[in-house]
Design a protein around this motif. Structure first.
Motif, PDB file in Angstrom:
ATOM      1  N   THR A   2       0.813  -1.189  -0.095  1.00  0.00           N
ATOM      2  CA  THR A   2      -0.216   0.159  -0.047  1.00  0.00           C
ATOM      3  C   THR A   2       0.810   1.232  -0.046  1.00  0.00           C
ATOM      4  O   THR A   2       1.781   1.319   0.663  1.00  0.00           O
ATOM      5  CB  THR A   2      -0.756   0.139   1.310  1.00  0.00           C
ATOM      6  OG1 THR A   2      -1.625  -1.209   1.514  1.00  0.00           O
ATOM      7  CG2 THR A   2      -2.013   1.169   1.258  1.00  0.00           C
ATOM      8  N   ILE A   3       0.652   2.102  -0.705  1.00  0.00           N
ATOM      9  CA  ILE A   3       1.340   3.582  -0.976  1.00  0.00           C
ATOM     10  C   ILE A   3       0.247   4.638  -1.022  1.00  0.00           C
ATOM     11  O   ILE A   3      -0.220   4.910  -2.209  1.00  0.00           O
ATOM     12  CB  ILE A   3       2.091   3.417  -2.472  1.00  0.00           C
ATOM     13  CG1 ILE A   3       2.856   2.274  -2.587  1.00  0.00           C
ATOM     14  CG2 ILE A   3       2.962   4.738  -2.416  1.00  0.00           C
ATOM     15  CD1 ILE A   3       3.683   2.265  -3.978  1.00  0.00           C
ATOM     16  N   GLY A   4       0.100   5.026   0.123  1.00  0.00           N
ATOM     17  CA  GLY A   4      -0.994   6.108   0.435  1.00  0.00           C
ATOM     18  C   GLY A   4      -2.113   5.536  -0.062  1.00  0.00           C
ATOM     19  O   GLY A   4      -2.817   4.288   0.432  1.00  0.00           O
ATOM     20  N   ARG A   5      -3.126   6.312  -1.036  1.00  0.00           N
ATOM     21  CA  ARG A   5      -4.456   5.851  -1.745  1.00  0.00           C
ATOM     22  C   ARG A   5      -4.218   4.838  -2.260  1.00  0.00           C
ATOM     23  O   ARG A   5      -5.265   4.245  -2.797  1.00  0.00           O
ATOM     24  CB  ARG A   5      -5.045   7.149  -1.896  1.00  0.00           C
ATOM     25  CG  ARG A   5      -5.734   7.881  -1.076  1.00  0.00           C
ATOM     26  CD  ARG A   5      -6.865   8.948  -1.459  1.00  0.00           C
ATOM     27  NE  ARG A   5      -6.133   9.879  -2.388  1.00  0.00           N
ATOM     28  CZ  ARG A   5      -6.454  10.011  -3.794  1.00  0.00           C
ATOM     29  NH1 ARG A   5      -7.482   9.240  -4.352  1.00  0.00           N
ATOM     30  NH2 ARG A   5      -5.782  10.840  -4.398  1.00  0.00           N
ATOM     31  N   ASP A   6      -2.962   4.316  -2.836  1.00  0.00           N
ATOM     32  CA  ASP A   6      -2.766   3.223  -3.928  1.00  0.00           C
ATOM     33  C   ASP A   6      -2.302   1.951  -3.623  1.00  0.00           C
ATOM     34  O   ASP A   6      -1.619   2.145  -2.540  1.00  0.00           O
ATOM     35  CB  ASP A   6      -2.080   4.048  -5.326  1.00  0.00           C
ATOM     36  CG  ASP A   6      -2.491   4.950  -5.909  1.00  0.00           C
ATOM     37  OD1 ASP A   6      -3.815   5.210  -5.914  1.00  0.00           O
ATOM     38  OD2 ASP A   6      -1.927   6.062  -6.068  1.00  0.00           O
ATOM     39  N   THR A   7      -2.687   0.947  -4.239  1.00  0.00           N
ATOM     40  CA  THR A   7      -1.870  -0.248  -3.865  1.00  0.00           C
ATOM     41  C   THR A   7      -1.437  -0.632  -5.116  1.00  0.00           C
ATOM     42  O   THR A   7      -1.589  -0.627  -6.360  1.00  0.00           O
ATOM     43  CB  THR A   7      -3.129  -1.291  -3.654  1.00  0.00           C
ATOM     44  OG1 THR A   7      -3.707  -0.872  -2.227  1.00  0.00           O
ATOM     45  CG2 THR A   7      -2.659  -2.553  -3.489  1.00  0.00           C
ATOM     46  N   LEU A   8      -0.161  -1.211  -4.908  1.00  0.00           N
ATOM     47  CA  LEU A   8       0.770  -1.708  -5.973  1.00  0.00           C
ATOM     48  C   LEU A   8       0.489  -3.127  -6.059  1.00  0.00           C
ATOM     49  O   LEU A   8       0.870  -3.789  -4.959  1.00  0.00           O
ATOM     50  CB  LEU A   8       2.286  -1.268  -5.505  1.00  0.00           C
ATOM     51  CG  LEU A   8       3.314  -1.650  -6.643  1.00  0.00           C
ATOM     52  CD1 LEU A   8       3.063  -0.735  -8.036  1.00  0.00           C
ATOM     53  CD2 LEU A   8       4.598  -1.480  -6.101  1.00  0.00           C
TER      54      LEU A   8
ATOM     55  N   ASP B 244      -6.281   2.047  -7.096  1.00  0.00           N
ATOM     56  CA  ASP B 244      -7.073   2.291  -6.259  1.00  0.00           C
ATOM     57  C   ASP B 244      -7.275   1.278  -5.015  1.00  0.00           C
ATOM     58  O   ASP B 244      -7.825   0.349  -5.239  1.00  0.00           O
ATOM     59  CB  ASP B 244      -8.441   2.918  -6.676  1.00  0.00           C
ATOM     60  CG  ASP B 244      -9.254   3.806  -5.646  1.00  0.00           C
ATOM     61  OD1 ASP B 244      -8.642   3.557  -4.493  1.00  0.00           O
ATOM     62  OD2 ASP B 244     -10.114   4.648  -5.937  1.00  0.00           O
ATOM     63  N   SER B 245      -6.720   1.547  -3.803  1.00  0.00           N
ATOM     64  CA  SER B 245      -6.720   0.810  -3.114  1.00  0.00           C
ATOM     65  C   SER B 245      -7.961   0.349  -2.650  1.00  0.00           C
ATOM     66  O   SER B 245      -8.435  -1.226  -1.975  1.00  0.00           O
ATOM     67  CB  SER B 245      -6.209   1.261  -1.152  1.00  0.00           C
ATOM     68  OG  SER B 245      -4.862   1.608  -1.732  1.00  0.00           O
ATOM     69  N   ASP B 246      -9.351   1.312  -2.700  1.00  0.00           N
ATOM     70  CA  ASP B 246     -10.500   0.511  -2.228  1.00  0.00           C
ATOM     71  C   ASP B 246     -10.897  -0.740  -3.401  1.00  0.00           C
ATOM     72  O   ASP B 246     -11.958  -1.339  -3.051  1.00  0.00           O
ATOM     73  CB  ASP B 246     -11.464   1.869  -2.492  1.00  0.00           C
ATOM     74  CG  ASP B 246     -11.254   2.802  -1.680  1.00  0.00           C
ATOM     75  OD1 ASP B 246     -10.401   2.588  -0.557  1.00  0.00           O
ATOM     76  OD2 ASP B 246     -11.887   4.027  -2.010  1.00  0.00           O
ATOM     77  N   THR B 247     -10.288  -0.876  -4.367  1.00  0.00           N
ATOM     78  CA  THR B 247     -10.788  -1.963  -5.226  1.00  0.00           C
ATOM     79  C   THR B 247      -9.865  -3.043  -5.124  1.00  0.00           C
ATOM     80  O   THR B 247     -10.515  -3.971  -5.979  1.00  0.00           O
ATOM     81  CB  THR B 247     -10.505  -1.130  -6.814  1.00  0.00           C
ATOM     82  OG1 THR B 247      -9.239  -1.058  -6.852  1.00  0.00           O
ATOM     83  CG2 THR B 247     -11.137   0.141  -7.210  1.00  0.00           C
ATOM     84  N   VAL B 248      -9.257  -3.313  -4.192  1.00  0.00           N
ATOM     85  CA  VAL B 248      -8.535  -4.350  -4.031  1.00  0.00           C
ATOM     86  C   VAL B 248      -9.077  -4.902  -3.024  1.00  0.00           C
ATOM     87  O   VAL B 248      -8.875  -4.456  -1.560  1.00  0.00           O
ATOM     88  CB  VAL B 248      -6.789  -4.287  -3.995  1.00  0.00           C
ATOM     89  CG1 VAL B 248      -6.078  -5.512  -3.990  1.00  0.00           C
ATOM     90  CG2 VAL B 248      -6.479  -3.452  -5.037  1.00  0.00           C
ATOM     91  N   ASP B 249      -9.342  -6.286  -2.702  1.00  0.00           N
ATOM     92  CA  ASP B 249      -9.443  -7.193  -1.696  1.00  0.00           C
ATOM     93  C   ASP B 249      -8.590  -8.352  -1.341  1.00  0.00           C
ATOM     94  O   ASP B 249      -8.615  -9.109  -2.426  1.00  0.00           O
ATOM     95  CB  ASP B 249     -10.996  -7.848  -1.580  1.00  0.00           C
ATOM     96  CG  ASP B 249     -11.160  -8.694  -0.453  1.00  0.00           C
ATOM     97  OD1 ASP B 249     -10.193  -8.987   0.195  1.00  0.00           O
ATOM     98  OD2 ASP B 249     -12.458  -8.939   0.064  1.00  0.00           O
ATOM     99  N   VAL B 250      -7.525  -8.294  -0.506  1.00  0.00           N
ATOM    100  CA  VAL B 250      -6.373  -9.018  -0.845  1.00  0.00           C
ATOM    101  C   VAL B 250      -6.622 -10.538  -0.510  1.00  0.00           C
ATOM    102  O   VAL B 250      -5.719 -11.485  -0.604  1.00  0.00           O
ATOM    103  CB  VAL B 250      -5.342  -8.602   0.247  1.00  0.00           C
ATOM    104  CG1 VAL B 250      -4.540  -7.329  -0.241  1.00  0.00           C
ATOM    105  CG2 VAL B 250      -5.787  -8.633   1.403  1.00  0.00           C
ATOM    106  N   GLU B 251      -8.022 -10.814  -0.237  1.00  0.00           N
ATOM    107  CA  GLU B 251      -8.049 -12.205   0.434  1.00  0.00           C
ATOM    108  C   GLU B 251      -9.154 -12.814  -0.968  1.00  0.00           C
ATOM    109  O   GLU B 251      -9.420 -14.028  -0.969  1.00  0.00           O
ATOM    110  CB  GLU B 251      -9.181 -12.318   1.292  1.00  0.00           C
ATOM    111  CG  GLU B 251      -8.216 -11.707   2.627  1.00  0.00           C
ATOM    112  CD  GLU B 251      -8.935 -11.719   3.885  1.00  0.00           C
ATOM    113  OE1 GLU B 251     -10.113 -12.032   4.174  1.00  0.00           O
ATOM    114  OE2 GLU B 251      -8.388 -11.578   4.954  1.00  0.00           O
ATOM    115  N   LYS B 252      -9.039 -12.354  -1.875  1.00  0.00           N
ATOM    116  CA  LYS B 252      -9.779 -12.553  -3.143  1.00  0.00           C
ATOM    117  C   LYS B 252      -8.857 -12.359  -4.776  1.00  0.00           C
ATOM    118  O   LYS B 252      -7.924 -11.826  -4.265  1.00  0.00           O
ATOM    119  CB  LYS B 252     -11.122 -11.611  -3.366  1.00  0.00           C
ATOM    120  CG  LYS B 252     -12.131 -11.888  -2.189  1.00  0.00           C
ATOM    121  CD  LYS B 252     -13.437 -11.468  -2.669  1.00  0.00           C
ATOM    122  CE  LYS B 252     -14.606 -11.596  -1.818  1.00  0.00           C
ATOM    123  NZ  LYS B 252     -15.319 -10.135  -1.682  1.00  0.00           N
TER     124      LYS B 252
END
Ligand SMILES: Nc1ncnc2c1ncn2[C@@H]1O[C@H](COP(=O)(O)OP(=O)(O)O)[C@@H](O)[C@H]1O
Ligand SMILES: [Mg+2]
Length: 352
Positions: A300-306, A321-329
Motif C-alpha cells: 500500500t502506497i498512500g491511497r494506491d495499492t501496488l 485504487d486501494s478501495d478496489t482491491v480485496d487481498v483475500e480474493k
C-alpha cells in the motif's frame, strides 16, 4: 532569446586517437523565455551541449544561434550568458555581496549602481538578509541561490544551469527547484537546465529534450513525452515506478501479454512487440484478466495499492485504487483505454 542548435556535434579525441562522440548532430530550437531541460543518463552529452552553448567548448560541427545571431565562434563573455554549476563555485574569502558583485567588476558602472543591482538580485533569489555573510555560513540551498544571483547580475540573455541541485539534500532540492522556476518565470529569461533526474525535469520544465548517446530522443512538453514516448528508452527513463515493458503479441487486432491477457485492441499488424504499460494505467475491473489470490502480492502506497504479479515469468507492477482491491480474493485487472504502448522489438521505436 530563442536558441537554435543546428547539427551541433562534439567529438573528443584522446591521446591514443580514440574518438568519443559526446554530442551527435543536435537540431533543437529552444523557445524564447522558456525553461528547457536537457535530460538523460550520465554521459549522454548534456554538459557538453551546455558548454558549447556557453562557448566554453568549441563544437566539432554545427552552429549555435541566439536569436538571428550566429554565436558559434563568439567568445563566452560576449554571449550574454549566466552560468550555474553543480558545485556553487563561490569565492570563500568574499562575502555574499562581493560574490554577487564580482561579475560587474570589469563593467564601467558606478559603485552605487552595482550595489543596487546586487540588492535586486539578492532580493529576487531571497537572500537579501545574508549579504554580509561568507558562503560557508550559508546552507547549500542558500549558496546555490547566491550562485544564481551572481549568474543573473549582468542581466544575461540566457541562463544555463548544469545539475544545480545535485549537491543539495532532498528537502532543499525541492525548495530550490521551485525557486529557480519562480525566478525564471519572473525574469522571463530563456533557461537551459541540465539534469539526470527525470522527476526534477518533469516538474520544472516547459519543454524537455531527452537525450541518449549524444542524440536527441524526444523534444516536447514533459506531459507529452510522458504520455507519448517515441521509443522504449524514453518510456523507461520517465516514471516511478517505471513503465512495465514486456514481450507481447499482436494477433487479429488484439494486444496480448502471455497466453491470454488482452490489454487492448489495435490496428497494428500481427507480430511480436515490446509492450509498455505504466503502472498507473492498470485498473481493477469486473471482467478481464484474473490473478488468483496467492499469485499476487500487494504494497500500500498512500491511497494506491501496488499489485505485483507475473505474466509468463515477467513481473508486472500495477498501481490501482486501494478501495478496489480485496487481498483475500482473486483480482481482475485491465488496462485503461489508449494507454498501451507498442514498441518495435528491434529498434524500440513506437509503432502506431
Ligand atoms: N573533455 C573531455 N574529453 C574527453 N571526453 C569527454 C570530455 N568531456 C566529456 N567527455 C565524454 O563525452 C561524453 C558526454 O559527457 P558529458 O557531456 O559530460 O555527459 P553528461 O553531462 O550527460 O553526463 C561522455 O562519454 C564523456 O566521457
Ligand atoms: Mg554533466
Amino acid at each position: 532569446m530563442q536558441i537554435k542548435l543546428e547539427g551541433l556535434t562534439k567529438v573528443f579525441t584522446d591521446k591514443t586517437g580514440k574518438e568519443t562522440v559526446a554530442v551527435n548532430n543536435l537540431d533543437i530550437t529552444i523557445p524564447s523565455g522558456k525553461l528547457v531541460s536537457l535530460l538523460g543518463p550520465s554521459g549522454c552529452g548534456k554538459s557538453t551541449t551546455l558548454y558549447m552553448i556557453a562557448g566554453l567548448l568549441k563544437p566539432s560541427a554545427g552552429k549555435i544561434f541566439f536569436g538571428n545571431e550566429d554565436v558559434t565562434n563568439l567568445a563566452p563573455e560576449k554571449r550574454g550568458i549566466g552560468l550555474v554549476f553543480q558545485n556553487y563555485a563561490l569565492y570563500p574569502h568574499m562575502t555574499v555581496r562581493q560574490n554577487i558583485m564580482f561579475p560587474l567588476e570589469n563593467m564601467k558602472i558606478g559603485r552605487k549602481e552595482a550595489e543596487a543591482l546586487v540588492l535586486e538580485m539578492a532580493t529576487l533569489v531571497g537572500i537579501a538578509d545574508q549579504l554580509d555573510k561568507k558562503p560557508a555560513q550559508l546552507s547549500g540551498g542558500q549558496q546555490q541561490r547566491v550562485a544564481i544571483a551572481r549568474a543573473l547580475v549582468k542581466k544575461p540573455r540566457v541562463l544555463l544551469l548544469d545539475e544545480p541541485l545535485s549537491n543539495l539534500d532532498a528537502r532543499l532540492r525541492l525548495q530550490t527547484r521551485e525557486e529557480i522556476k519562480r525566478i525564471q518565470r519572473e525574469k522571463g529569461i530563456t533557461t537551459i537546465f541540465v539534469t539526470h533526474d527525470q522527476e526534477e525535469a518533469m516538474s520544472i520544465s516547459d519543454y524537455m529534450v531527452v537525450m541518449n548517446f549524444g542524440t536527441e530522443q524526444q523534444f516536447a512538453k514533459p506531459q507529452d513525452i510522458y504520455t507519448n514516448p517515441v521509443n522504449a528508452f524514453v518510456a523507461k527513463f520517465l516514471g516511478v515506478p517505471p513503465i512495465n515493458l514486456v514481450e507481447g503479441e499482436v494477433k487479429s487486432g488484439k494486444v496480448i501479454l502471455g497466453k491470454d491477457f488482452v490489454v487492448s485492441e489495435t490496428n497494428v499488424k500481427d507480430g511480436l512487440y515490446n509492450i509498455g504499460i505504466r503502472p498507473e494505467d492498470f485498473r481493477v475491473v469486473e471482467k478481464g484478466y484474473k490473478i488468483p489470490v496467492g499469485q499476487y502480492d500487494v504494497e500500500t502506497i498512500g491511497r494506491d495499492t501496488l499489485i505485483r504479479f507475473e505474466v509468463e515469468g515477467t513481473q508486472i507492477r500495477a498501481l490501482v485504487d486501494s478501495d478496489t482491491v480485496d487481498v483475500e480474493k482473486d483480482v481482475i485487472i485491465g488496462v485503461k483505454t489508449n494507454k498501451v504502448h507498442i514498441f518495435d522489438k528491434e529498434t524500440g521505436v513506437v509503432v502506431k
